[in-house]
Design an enzyme around this catalytic site. Structure first.
Site, PDB file in Angstrom:
ATOM      1  N   ASN A  54      66.356  29.841  58.952  1.00 57.68           N
ATOM      2  CA  ASN A  54      65.883  31.126  58.438  1.00 57.68           C
ATOM      3  C   ASN A  54      66.993  32.144  58.631  1.00 57.68           C
ATOM      4  O   ASN A  54      67.153  32.732  59.699  1.00 57.68           O
ATOM      5  CB  ASN A  54      64.607  31.549  59.171  1.00 57.68           C
ATOM      6  CG  ASN A  54      63.459  30.624  58.858  1.00 57.68           C
ATOM      7  OD1 ASN A  54      62.904  30.645  57.767  1.00 57.68           O
ATOM      8  ND2 ASN A  54      63.135  29.753  59.812  1.00 57.68           N
ATOM      9  N   GLU A  55      67.765  32.315  57.568  1.00 60.76           N
ATOM     10  CA  GLU A  55      68.947  33.168  57.616  1.00 60.76           C
ATOM     11  C   GLU A  55      68.549  34.644  57.483  1.00 60.76           C
ATOM     12  O   GLU A  55      67.386  34.949  57.178  1.00 60.76           O
ATOM     13  CB  GLU A  55      69.900  32.768  56.474  1.00 60.76           C
ATOM     14  CG  GLU A  55      70.429  31.339  56.554  1.00 60.76           C
ATOM     15  CD  GLU A  55      71.505  31.126  57.632  1.00 60.76           C
ATOM     16  OE1 GLU A  55      71.669  31.982  58.530  1.00 60.76           O
ATOM     17  OE2 GLU A  55      72.178  30.084  57.575  1.00 60.76           O
ATOM     18  N   PRO A  56      69.510  35.567  57.712  1.00 58.33           N
ATOM     19  CA  PRO A  56      69.216  36.998  57.545  1.00 58.33           C
ATOM     20  C   PRO A  56      68.496  37.273  56.234  1.00 58.33           C
ATOM     21  O   PRO A  56      68.868  36.733  55.191  1.00 58.33           O
ATOM     22  CB  PRO A  56      70.615  37.634  57.562  1.00 58.33           C
ATOM     23  CG  PRO A  56      71.407  36.724  58.451  1.00 58.33           C
ATOM     24  CD  PRO A  56      70.885  35.343  58.159  1.00 58.33           C
ATOM     25  N   SER A 105      65.191  36.661  56.016  1.00 56.29           N
ATOM     26  CA  SER A 105      63.923  35.912  56.108  1.00 56.29           C
ATOM     27  C   SER A 105      62.862  36.805  56.748  1.00 56.29           C
ATOM     28  O   SER A 105      63.136  37.477  57.733  1.00 56.29           O
ATOM     29  CB  SER A 105      64.096  34.662  56.980  1.00 56.29           C
ATOM     30  OG  SER A 105      65.116  33.834  56.469  1.00 56.29           O
ATOM     31  N   THR A 158      77.108  30.306  58.647  1.00 55.93           N
ATOM     32  CA  THR A 158      76.491  29.039  59.050  1.00 55.93           C
ATOM     33  C   THR A 158      77.271  27.866  58.472  1.00 55.93           C
ATOM     34  O   THR A 158      77.539  26.871  59.159  1.00 55.93           O
ATOM     35  CB  THR A 158      75.028  28.994  58.543  1.00 55.93           C
ATOM     36  OG1 THR A 158      74.318  30.083  59.135  1.00 55.93           O
ATOM     37  CG2 THR A 158      74.358  27.667  58.888  1.00 55.93           C
TER      38      THR A 158
END
Ligand code: PGA
Length: 249
Positions: free
Chosen positions: A150-152, A154, A169
């Site tokens: 869950n990246e920035p 999310s 990532t």
């Protein structure tokens, strides 16, 4: 420092503590004749936790027959048999060395066709629900603040789904994949909502490489740009750190 932050002298000691805790959950459930539903993580961070659990299986008779696992995420696209898939990671680091029943292990599938993804993700959520939810979720933290993938950006209500990986990532995976061009651009991940519903969460972070993001995750304002900050609102979360990762707190 917050009372849910534990700082250990080094990752070995911290990993042993976490493994002991997981073993106690498994044994508690065994005594009650119940299954232990564990959410598991991949990456460098949990490797020694798994090593300790394997030791406990081999030397102390810890059985995994009542354990059901759901992994956080898997790269997309990737075949389960690929040497760098999270499916392979789990076999190498844990599943191949303990008596867990293969049908009790669940990992998002990285080789679905696009048309299959949505129903697969819905079923993954349903399965977790059918088992009564996650008793425990193990987490690492990405330098972007991601939990799972869950990246920035999310949000708290997102569930299991296909996501695009943040460039930081992907850069962190360059060595594993032998070049940025080989690093998958997407992944299937449990959502923030899925993770937050776990009854207990332990987030592990080792070394000063994680110090900056750990400071933001624990002490920063809760916001979607750093999804790890959502954990501040979880009723039973522990941040397990070493001297390096806690150095900015
Ligand atoms: P790492 O990754 O354990 O390899 O540092 C953690 C994460 O990205 O969640």
């Amino acid at each position: 420092m917050r009372n849910n932050v534990k700082v250990y002298s080094n990752p070995d000691v911290g990993s042993l503590e976490v493994a002991n805790h997981i073993a106690s959950i498994i044994r508690d459930k065994q005594q009650k004749g119940e299954q232990a539903i564990l959410g598991l993580a991949t990456g460098r961070t949990p490797v020694d936790v798994y090593k300790e659990l394997v030791n406990m299986h081999k030397n102390e008779g810890l059985s995994f027959k009542n354990v059901v696992t759901f992994n956080l995420d898997e790269y997309f696209p990737i075949h389960a048999e690929h040497e760098l898939s999270y499916s392979t990671f789990m076999k190498i680091n844990l599943f191949d060395h303990v008596d867990i029943l293969p049908e009790n292990t669940h990992i998002p599938q990285g080789n679905l066709s696009f048309s299959e993804i949505e129903s697969f993700c819905n079923e993954y959520e349903q399965k977790i629900h059918q088992f009564g939810g996650l008793d425990f979720q193990l987490l690492g933290i990405g330098r972007t603040g991601h939990i799972g993938f869950n990246e920035p950006g999310s949000t708290t209500n997102c569930k299991t789904r296909l996501v695009t990986l943040n460039e930081i990532t992907r850069e962190d995976a360059i060595n594993d994949f032998n070049g940025l061009a080989n690093v998958p651009t997407q992944a299937i991940t449990m959502g923030v909502h899925t993770i937050m519903k776990a009854k207990e969460i332990m987030l592990l972070a080792w070394t000063d490489r994680k110090a900056e993001i750990i400071k933001k995750v624990i002490d920063g304002e809760v916001n979607a740009e750093i999804p790890g900050t959502f954990l501040q609102n979880h009723p039973n979360v522990t941040f397990v750190l070493d001297h390096g990762s806690s150095s900015a707190l």
